[in-house]
Design an enzyme around this catalytic site. Structure first.
Site, PDB file in Angstrom:
ATOM      1  N   GLU A 103      43.931  73.611  12.593  1.00  0.00           N
ATOM      2  CA  GLU A 103      43.317  74.817  12.034  1.00  0.00           C
ATOM      3  C   GLU A 103      44.264  76.007  12.155  1.00  0.00           C
ATOM      4  O   GLU A 103      44.419  76.796  11.216  1.00  0.00           O
ATOM      5  CB  GLU A 103      42.013  75.157  12.768  1.00  0.00           C
ATOM      6  N   CYS A 132      40.613  78.090  18.254  1.00  0.00           N
ATOM      7  CA  CYS A 132      40.653  77.991  16.794  1.00  0.00           C
ATOM      8  C   CYS A 132      39.442  78.678  16.177  1.00  0.00           C
ATOM      9  O   CYS A 132      39.533  79.273  15.100  1.00  0.00           O
ATOM     10  CB  CYS A 132      40.743  76.538  16.356  1.00  0.00           C
TER      11      CYS A 132
END
Length: 173
Positions: A103, A132
């Site tokens: 991510e 993230c």
């Protein structure tokens, strides 16, 4: 010409025929918008899973795609930063502290492009961790679709608290 003369068909009759009586299977198999979205989600997750194969990590390979307006605007997989050796684990098989998650890779690629992720959907093969999740919120991503539960759920909880739509989709190989 004889054939044309024998055809006495009034097109008004055709218009008055209820088409549902002749092809009901078409209308029963038409995709609803929910089915279309579900099928799209599964396709993008399969693509993210294929993208994860680019990772050199031995313990877990994760892939991510950022999609906006049905276009992939970024991609990422877990691995070391640019310029580092492609070895994600140390001699004890622990993940090195500087390994980037899929991510984070996808979101930072957007920062280096002319795109923006405001309102986009993130497809990721594993649910986001807390770090993230913070990046996802700051990037303006409004929807996250994932196919595996990460061992910790604090990232998912944070995203839900931020009113980001979280969708778990079980993928079929």
């Amino acid at each position: 010409m004889g054939r044309k003369d024998n055809l006495k068909f009034d097109y008004r009759q055709l218009i008055s025929i209820n088409i549902y009586n002749f092809v009901p299977e078409i209308f029963h198999t038409m995709e609803t918008s929910e089915n279309k979205q579900f099928n799209l989600d599964r396709r993008y997750l399969r693509m993210a899973r294929i993208w994860a194969e680019n990772s050199y990590c031995q313990r877990r390979q994760v892939g991510a795609l950022v999609v906006k307006d049905k276009m992939i605007i970024s991609d990422g997989y877990n691995g070391t930063p640019s310029g580092f050796e492609n070895i994600c684990e140390d001699e004890n098989d622990a993940t090195k502290p500087y390994v980037l998650h899929a991510e984070a890779n996808a979101i930072t690629k957007i920062a280096c492009s002319n795109n923006n992720s405001r309102g986009a959907t993130l497809y990721v093969t594993a649910s986001p961790c807390i770090e993230c999740a913070k990046l996802i919120i700051q990037a303006g991503i409004k929807r996250v679709v994932y196919s595996q539960q990460y061992r910790l759920d604090d990232g998912v909880k944070l995203l839900e608290k931020a009113n980001i739509e979280m969708v778990y989709v079980e993928t079929i190989d």
